[in-house]
Motif scaffolding. Sequence first.
Motif, PDB file in Angstrom:
ATOM      1  N   CYS A 156      -5.378  -2.966   2.705  1.00 29.34           N
ATOM      2  CA  CYS A 156      -5.227  -1.566   3.474  1.00 29.34           C
ATOM      3  C   CYS A 156      -6.017  -0.828   3.076  1.00 29.34           C
ATOM      4  CB  CYS A 156      -3.663  -1.249   3.322  1.00 29.34           C
ATOM      5  SG  CYS A 156      -3.238  -0.007   4.289  1.00 29.34           S
ATOM      6  N   CYS A 157      -5.749   0.110   2.248  1.00 27.22           N
ATOM      7  CA  CYS A 157      -6.574   1.328   1.912  1.00 27.22           C
ATOM      8  C   CYS A 157      -7.531   1.055   0.804  1.00 27.22           C
ATOM      9  CB  CYS A 157      -5.654   2.432   1.379  1.00 27.22           C
ATOM     10  SG  CYS A 157      -4.515   3.136   2.743  1.00 27.22           S
TER      11      CYS A 157
ATOM     12  N   SER B  36       1.864   1.247   5.150  1.00 26.26           N
ATOM     13  CA  SER B  36       1.749   0.304   6.079  1.00 26.26           C
ATOM     14  C   SER B  36       2.327  -1.118   6.090  1.00 26.26           C
ATOM     15  CB  SER B  36       0.261   0.007   6.265  1.00 26.26           C
ATOM     16  OG  SER B  36      -0.234  -0.656   4.966  1.00 26.26           O
TER      17      SER B  36
ATOM     18  N   CYS C 200       0.799  -1.217   0.105  1.00 26.06           N
ATOM     19  CA  CYS C 200      -0.114   0.070  -0.004  1.00 26.06           C
ATOM     20  C   CYS C 200       0.879   1.369  -0.078  1.00 26.06           C
ATOM     21  CB  CYS C 200      -0.945  -0.063   1.046  1.00 26.06           C
ATOM     22  SG  CYS C 200      -2.220   1.156   1.020  1.00 26.06           S
TER      23      CYS C 200
ATOM     24  N   CYS D  83       0.467   3.916   1.572  1.00 22.47           N
ATOM     25  CA  CYS D  83       0.703   4.654   2.827  1.00 22.47           C
ATOM     26  C   CYS D  83       1.483   4.362   3.707  1.00 22.47           C
ATOM     27  CB  CYS D  83      -1.123   4.526   3.433  1.00 22.47           C
ATOM     28  SG  CYS D  83      -1.285   2.872   4.228  1.00 22.47           S
TER      29      CYS D  83
HETATM   30 ZN   LIG Z   1      -2.860   1.816   3.123  1.00 24.38          ZN
END
Ligand SMILES: [Zn+2]
Length: 136
Positions: free
Chosen positions: A24-25, A17, A13, A15
């Motif tokens: 995740c997102c 993570s 992801c 982001c």
């Molecule tokens: Zn994410």
Amino acid sequence: MKRKPTPTPAPDCPCGSTLPLMQCCQPILNGQQAAPTAEALMRSRYTAYVLKDVHWLLASWHSRTRPAELDLAADDSRWLGLTVHEHQQQDADHATVRFTARYKVGGRAWRLHERSRFEREAGLWVYVDGEQDPAA
Ligand SMILES: [Zn+2]
């Protein structure tokens, strides 16, 4: 002996993570899952900037502060990474997230420091506004 094709690893992801995007997102961007916390919503919005998902950026904005439109087509920022420094929940419906996002425009690297404010609207976390370069 037959060779098995190597499975392509799922992309991480954006982001940061270290989870695959799909776990995740992505479900949050797709509207399949509500962001459980303001931090999860903030991460999904960062990912939406990376993927130029204007639909989710507008959908996750508080109706009070949401811009009428958002055009990222001409935006050539290349997002390099996200660091979440602090997630504070003031009460059941208000939270702030302090983060640094790194990006590049026209070959120059920049850092965006922001403390974003989030509220629950109709039960869902949404972005209200942000203060850039907060002192702490
Ligand atoms: Zn994410």
